[in-house]
Scaffold this motif. Structure first.
Motif, mmCIF file in Angstrom:
data_model
loop_
_atom_site.group_PDB
_atom_site.id
_atom_site.type_symbol
_atom_site.label_atom_id
_atom_site.label_comp_id
_atom_site.label_asym_id
_atom_site.label_seq_id
_atom_site.Cartn_x
_atom_site.Cartn_y
_atom_site.Cartn_z
ATOM 1 N N UNK A 293 0.818 -1.213 0.000
ATOM 2 C CA UNK A 293 0.000 0.000 0.000
ATOM 3 C C UNK A 293 0.849 1.258 0.000
ATOM 4 N N UNK A 294 2.154 1.111 -0.254
ATOM 5 C CA UNK A 294 3.024 2.279 -0.309
ATOM 6 C C UNK A 294 2.978 2.964 -1.659
ATOM 7 N N UNK A 295 3.782 3.984 -1.808
ATOM 8 C CA UNK A 295 3.795 4.775 -3.032
ATOM 9 C C UNK A 295 4.761 4.195 -4.061
ATOM 10 N N UNK A 296 4.634 4.639 -5.293
ATOM 11 C CA UNK A 296 5.478 4.173 -6.383
ATOM 12 C C UNK A 296 6.924 4.585 -6.123
ATOM 13 N N UNK A 297 7.824 3.604 -6.081
ATOM 14 C CA UNK A 297 9.241 3.800 -5.807
ATOM 15 C C UNK A 297 9.473 4.563 -4.504
ATOM 16 N N UNK A 298 8.527 4.399 -3.563
ATOM 17 C CA UNK A 298 8.668 4.957 -2.205
ATOM 18 C C UNK A 298 8.800 6.483 -2.206
ATOM 19 N N UNK A 299 8.081 7.129 -3.118
ATOM 20 C CA UNK A 299 8.069 8.589 -3.150
ATOM 21 C C UNK A 299 7.366 9.141 -1.912
ATOM 22 N N UNK A 300 7.759 10.349 -1.448
ATOM 23 C CA UNK A 300 7.047 10.966 -0.321
ATOM 24 C C UNK A 300 5.558 11.092 -0.622
ATOM 25 N N UNK A 301 4.732 10.886 0.387
ATOM 26 C CA UNK A 301 3.287 10.899 0.181
ATOM 27 C C UNK A 301 2.781 12.238 -0.337
ATOM 28 N N UNK A 302 3.503 13.309 -0.006
ATOM 29 C CA UNK A 302 3.090 14.631 -0.474
ATOM 30 C C UNK A 302 3.047 14.695 -1.998
#
Length: 501
Positions: free
Chosen positions: A263-272
């Motif tokens: 459930x994380x972001x693409x390539x661990x980008x900051x959620x902002x």
């Protein structure tokens, strides 16, 4: 009346024998639970589940909230969590100080190099060059205890996008654990487990994840696939194939299936930078859960399934550019700290390389040198702590002596729970929130955050009434709670009681 009482005593004795002979065999009442399904969703957050609920269908999250026993907030008993340490804690019911998994990687004192938590040169890979086992996990898992309770009759499998998640969920005794090879996009495994079935090779040839990976970046396309919502569909595809091709969930012996979503972001980008992406992530997970329920209903019957959801209790950084908002921030370089510390110790105790290694906000002292000089380790750790705490960005420094032997405080207890005396450093540096820990080799920056990520624990089973509980619970209670539900012993490192509410 006497005969009736004797009969009752015989029935009671028979019940006790069933529970005790053979190491806590599964109780007769649990025979209807043919399959336990553990779904760990990496970086799942309760707040986001609620925020995107208008976009969900009726058979995913909404069904869980409608029919499940929902604990809205679970909390881990240690800091510095990552995927591996969290999954190990969820499956063992104990902290890294006992189960040994202090992170996805740690520094190996013998080699001076980082070591992955599931590396093991004694076992070859299936469809991968990586050597893998669960031998660095020092306690039993929930699925291990199920194997023991059923005299090895239970079938146990794990399916995950990532190697550490698959192995730490499968435990030591599983039939098989499968994850995606980031180099080839094929499902792979290890000879540590007995099974790499023929049907999985066939599945890889005809329906492998590599057939759906994006061709835009041919070098990293499979690695990138692992951090997209599409990876959860891949887990579902293999799950359906496993349920079709194996005997899991088909008889009255309780089996165990451990799944992992992302459930994380693409390539661990900051959620902002990924606010719009988050809606896609959570609606995908909602659809995948609904599809998984459909598969379980067709293959096993949901009335025979104990299904539960957990999460890893953290998220990727929310934002980077704090300075633009006048929020205090800075950069912390561990290599510079280590160099200056060694100079300080030389000035104090004479020539020598007192700092042997440094890694991940931890400093490893040269035990052999200190012993040869006849110096007191506790004293050196104390002086080093007093020196390091003066650095900009350092909030606190915990020495091994302080963590292992000092009196209890709530603050030190969280660090103590995440510390293992044979795998952690002599000095653990706590960096201030908002600061960036810079990797001097890769120049990657990790933003420090102490924010608690609201994480759910949800159980769906006919015997559990639907209720939502907002009182926080300890994550290490989950393993004994599930063990209690299927009438087996909790993992051997677990000292907590099951939840009764």
């Amino acid at each position: 009346a006497v005969t009736t009482q004797k009969g009752m005593r015989k029935e009671l004795l028979a019940t006790i024998l069933v529970l005790t002979i053979g190491g806590w065999q599964v109780h007769e009442a649990s025979a209807q639970t043919r399959l336990v399904v553990s779904l760990t969703i990496d970086q799942l957050c309760s707040d986001y589940i609620d925020a995107y609920s208008p976009y969900y269908g009726s058979q995913g999250f909404k069904r869980l909230m409608r029919e499940g026993k929902v604990y809205k907030r679970i909390q881990f008993s240690f800091d510095a969590k990552d995927r591996a340490s969290a999954i190990a804690a969820l499956n063992t019911g104990t902290t890294p100080s006992v189960n040994g998994i202090i992170g996805n990687e740690w520094l190996d004192r013998e080699t001076g190099r980082p070591r992955n938590c599931v590396d093991d040169i004694a076992f070859m890979g299936n469809n991968t060059i990586e050597n893998t086992s669960a031998n660095l996990l020092l306690t039993s898992t929930l699925s291990d205890e199920l194997k023991i309770a059923t005299n090895n009759q239970a079938l146990v499998y794990a399916i995950a996008p990532f190697r550490d998640a698959a192995v730490l969920s499968a435990g030591h005794t599983a039939n098989g654990a499968f994850w995606i090879n980031p180099e080839t996009g094929k499902w792979c495994s290890t000879t540590y487990y007995k099974e790499f079935p023929w049907w999985l090779n066939d599945f890889n040839l005809k329906q492998g994840p590599d057939r759906r990976a994006n061709d835009n970046d041919r070098v990293n396309r499979y690695r990138h696939l692992l951090t997209t919502p599409a990876i959860n569909d891949e887990v579902n595809r293999l799950t359906e194939e496993l349920l079709a091709q194996s005997d899991i969930g088909r008889d009255d012996t309780t089996d165990f299936l451990a799944l992992t979503y992302y459930a994380g972001t693409y390539q661990h980008q900051p959620l902002q930078k990924a606010e719009q992406e988050l809606q896609t992530i959570y609606t995908n997970i909602d659809q995948c859960i609904g599809n998984l329920f459909d598969t379980l209903e067709r293959k096993v019957g949901m009335n025979h399934v104990l299904f539960y959801i957990t999460s890893t209790g953290f998220t990727d950084p929310i934002y980077n550019g704090l300075s633009a908002y006048n929020i205090p921030t800075g950069e912390f370089y561990l290599n510079r700290c280590a160099t200056l510390l060694n100079m300080f110790l030389m000035a104090t105790y004479g020539e020598g390389d007192y700092v042997e290694y440094y890694y991940d906000q931890q400093i490893f002292l040269n035990h052999k040198l200190i012993e040869n000089k006849g110096l007191d380790m506790a004293e050196i750790q104390q002086k080093a702590s007093e020196f390091l705490v003066q650095f900009s960005g350092v909030n606190e420094v915990y020495s091994a002596n302080r963590l292992l032997l000092a009196s209890y405080t709530e603050r030190t207890e969280r660090y103590r729970n995440g510390y293992h005396r044979k795998r952690s450093g002599d000095l653990v540096i706590e960096v201030l929130p908002g600061w960036h820990v810079v990797n001097e080799l890769t120049h990657e920056k990790k933003v420090v955050s102490k924010t608690v990520t609201p994480t759910p624990f949800i159980i769906l089973h006919p015997d559990f009434k639907a209720i939502t509980i907002t009182t926080p619970i300890v994550a290490e209670c989950i393993a004994p709670t599930i063990a209690n539900a299927i009438h087996i012993r909790a993992p051997n490192g677990c000292s907590l009681l099951p939840l009764t509410e």
